[in-house]
Write an enzyme that holds these catalytic residues in place. Structure first.
Site, PDB file in Angstrom:
ATOM      1  N   ASP A 159     -10.020   2.756  18.096  1.00 53.39           N
ATOM      2  CA  ASP A 159     -11.098   2.579  17.118  1.00 53.39           C
ATOM      3  C   ASP A 159     -11.475   3.961  16.595  1.00 53.39           C
ATOM      4  OD1 ASP A 159     -13.434   2.147  15.753  1.00 53.39           O
ATOM      5  OD2 ASP A 159     -14.381   0.942  17.331  1.00 53.39           O
TER       6      ASP A 159
ATOM      7  N   ASP B 150      -4.871   2.417  14.909  1.00 53.96           N
ATOM      8  CA  ASP B 150      -5.509   1.234  14.306  1.00 53.96           C
ATOM      9  C   ASP B 150      -6.128   0.376  15.414  1.00 53.96           C
ATOM     10  OD1 ASP B 150      -5.146  -0.237  11.299  1.00 53.96           O
ATOM     11  OD2 ASP B 150      -5.747  -1.562  12.926  1.00 53.96           O
TER      12      ASP B 150
ATOM     13  N   GLY C 167       1.421  -0.369   8.850  1.00 54.73           N
ATOM     14  CA  GLY C 167       2.164   0.876   9.021  1.00 54.73           C
ATOM     15  C   GLY C 167       2.923   1.400   7.822  1.00 54.73           C
TER      16      GLY C 167
ATOM     17  N   SER D 296       0.830  -1.222   0.000  1.00 55.14           N
ATOM     18  CA  SER D 296       0.000   0.000   0.000  1.00 55.14           C
ATOM     19  C   SER D 296       0.857   1.262   0.000  1.00 55.14           C
ATOM     20  CB  SER D 296      -0.895   0.077   1.235  1.00 55.14           C
ATOM     21  OG  SER D 296      -1.237  -1.154   1.737  1.00 55.14           O
TER      22      SER D 296
ATOM     23  N   LYS E 239      -9.470   5.934   1.437  1.00 51.10           N
ATOM     24  CA  LYS E 239      -9.793   4.874   0.483  1.00 51.10           C
ATOM     25  C   LYS E 239     -11.320   4.770   0.329  1.00 51.10           C
ATOM     26  CE  LYS E 239      -8.575   0.547   1.653  1.00 51.10           C
ATOM     27  NZ  LYS E 239      -7.422  -0.101   1.047  1.00 51.10           N
TER      28      LYS E 239
HETATM   29  C1  LIG Z   1      -5.563  -1.974   4.427  1.00 42.92           C
HETATM   30  S1  LIG Z   1      -5.175  -1.938   6.126  1.00 42.92           S
HETATM   31  C2  LIG Z   1      -4.257  -0.443   6.245  1.00 42.92           C
HETATM   32  C3  LIG Z   1      -2.891  -0.555   5.638  1.00 42.92           C
HETATM   33  C4  LIG Z   1      -2.004   0.620   6.009  1.00 42.92           C
HETATM   34  N1  LIG Z   1      -2.425   1.835   5.344  1.00 42.92           N
HETATM   35  C5  LIG Z   1      -0.575   0.369   5.617  1.00 42.92           C
HETATM   36  O1  LIG Z   1      -0.118   0.985   4.669  1.00 42.92           O
HETATM   37  O2  LIG Z   1       0.098  -0.446   6.261  1.00 42.92           O
HETATM   38  C6  LIG Z   1      -6.722  -1.509   6.835  1.00 42.92           C
HETATM   39  C7  LIG Z   1      -6.685  -1.325   8.339  1.00 42.92           C
HETATM   40  O3  LIG Z   1      -7.936  -0.749   8.751  1.00 42.92           O
HETATM   41  C8  LIG Z   1      -8.054  -1.068  10.130  1.00 42.92           C
HETATM   42  N2  LIG Z   1      -9.387  -0.721  10.649  1.00 42.92           N
HETATM   43  C9  LIG Z   1     -10.587  -1.185  10.212  1.00 42.92           C
HETATM   44  N3  LIG Z   1     -11.584  -0.656  10.961  1.00 42.92           N
HETATM   45  C10 LIG Z   1     -10.994   0.182  11.877  1.00 42.92           C
HETATM   46  C11 LIG Z   1     -11.490   1.010  12.929  1.00 42.92           C
HETATM   47  N4  LIG Z   1     -12.802   1.093  13.182  1.00 42.92           N
HETATM   48  N5  LIG Z   1     -10.610   1.720  13.680  1.00 42.92           N
HETATM   49  C12 LIG Z   1      -9.276   1.623  13.443  1.00 42.92           C
HETATM   50  N6  LIG Z   1      -8.747   0.853  12.459  1.00 42.92           N
HETATM   51  C13 LIG Z   1      -9.590   0.133  11.691  1.00 42.92           C
HETATM   52  C14 LIG Z   1      -7.746  -2.556  10.141  1.00 42.92           C
HETATM   53  O4  LIG Z   1      -7.415  -3.001  11.446  1.00 42.92           O
HETATM   54  C15 LIG Z   1      -6.565  -2.627   9.147  1.00 42.92           C
HETATM   55  O5  LIG Z   1      -5.331  -2.644   9.827  1.00 42.92           O
END
Ligand SMILES: C[S@@+](CC[C@H](N)C(=O)[O-])C[C@H]1O[C@@H](n2cnc3c(N)ncnc32)[C@H](O)[C@@H]1O
Length: 284
Positions: A93, A77, A57, A25, A158
């Site tokens: 959250d 996260d 991260g 990503s 996103k």
């Molecule tokens: C695609 S990953 C993110 C990747 C990150 N941008 C990276 O480059 O490493 C999506 C993340 O959204 C987090 N997520 C989903 N719902 C969430 C919430 N309500 N609060 C915090 N994090 C959340 C998930 O735990 C997951 O780690």
């Protein structure tokens, strides 16, 4: 993502490991930064940046490399994030009201100039449902961002395209009580064309609906990243002399870990486990 033969040939998967990013990503944010002034090169001044839904991260890694070294970067996260130099990582959250206070405490009351959100809920494979939950997460991120953004701030998030009504809903909410000067939907080269994923880039937060803009801000769709860059939908044979490297950072507490423990327990393969832990795993 494991080392299946397809993964081995995914150019961005391999490049991420070669360049020490925790996830592919990273390239999506880097490609967005080729056409939006979100990561000025060289960095102009220290800033406050917020990375929502940041685990593992890789976006935070990019922010810490590209923003001014005296910037304060906060990564949040649901999952724990293992330490990244120059980044404050917290488990939180983004849909919970207490997260606003957490951000204000870390930023010492200062507002963020940049808020990014690559959040994704666990997908179910039911497209309409996945798109709906994604939109809810995006709206939570936007709601949170509105409370912590400074004048002129940029918000990047996103989205899943293809749901015209959902996109219009987001637009209305962006232009209702608060507004940005310009909103663009962008598709980075590193985001698979076969995926409905795209990124909303909202620039120039001004906290109110501007005069003379009854229909909302300028709204556009663009592609970003160089056409000469790797095609994220194509698979490539590994070039000679190149090898697939191990992941830079293994997940700290992956959601699947509990499922594996549960299966071992139910299969009678973990009889020596502490009874309290056993109850926790089985949810009884
Ligand atoms: C695609 S990953 C993110 C990747 C990150 N941008 C990276 O480059 O490493 C999506 C993340 O959204 C987090 N997520 C989903 N719902 C969430 C919430 N309500 N609060 C915090 N994090 C959340 C998930 O735990 C997951 O780690």
């Amino acid at each position: 993502m494991g080392k299946s033969s397809k993964d081995k040939r995914d150019a961005y998967y391999r490049l991420a490991k070669e360049q020490s990013y925790r996830a592919r990503s990273a390239f999506k944010l880097l490609h967005l930064a080729t056409i939006f002034p979100i990561l000025p090169n060289p960095p102009t001044a220290p800033t406050f940046a917020l990375d929502l839904c940041a685990a593992p991260g890789s976006w935070s890694q990019v922010l810490s490399q590209r923003l001014h070294p005296d910037s304060k970067i906060l990564a949040l996260d649901l999952q724990p994030i293992s330490p990244i130099p120059g980044v404050i990582a917290k488990q939180a959250d983004i849909t919970h009201p207490s997260t606003v206070k957490l951000i204000a405490d870390v930023f010492g009351g200062n507002k963020a100039k940049l808020v990014v959100c690559d959040g994704a809920p666990d997908v179910m494979g039911l497209h309409d449902m996945d798109a709906y939950i994604q939109e809810e997460l995006l709206l939570s991120a936007l709601q949170l961002a509105k409370m912590v953004m400074d004048d002129g701030a940029t918000f990047v998030a996103k989205i899943f395209r293809g749901q015209g009504e959902l996109e219009r809903g987001i637009w209305e909410r962006m232009c209702g009580e608060g507004c940005f000067d310009r909103v663009t939907i962008a598709k980075p080269r590193s985001s698979r064309a076969s995926s409905l994923e795209a990124f909303l880039v909202a620039e120039g937060w001004n906290g109110k609906r501007p005069e003379g803009m009854p229909n909302g801000p300028e709204w556009d769709f663009v592609a970003c990243g160089d056409l000469a860059d790797w095609d994220s939908d194509a698979t490539f044979v590994l070039e000679e002399g190149r090898e697939v490297k191990d992941p830079v950072q293994s997940p700290v507490a992956p959601p699947y870990k509990k499922a594996i423990e549960r299966r071992r327990l139910l299969g009678g393969q973990a009889s020596s486990i502490d009874p309290e832990k056993k109850r926790e795993i089985l949810g009884v």
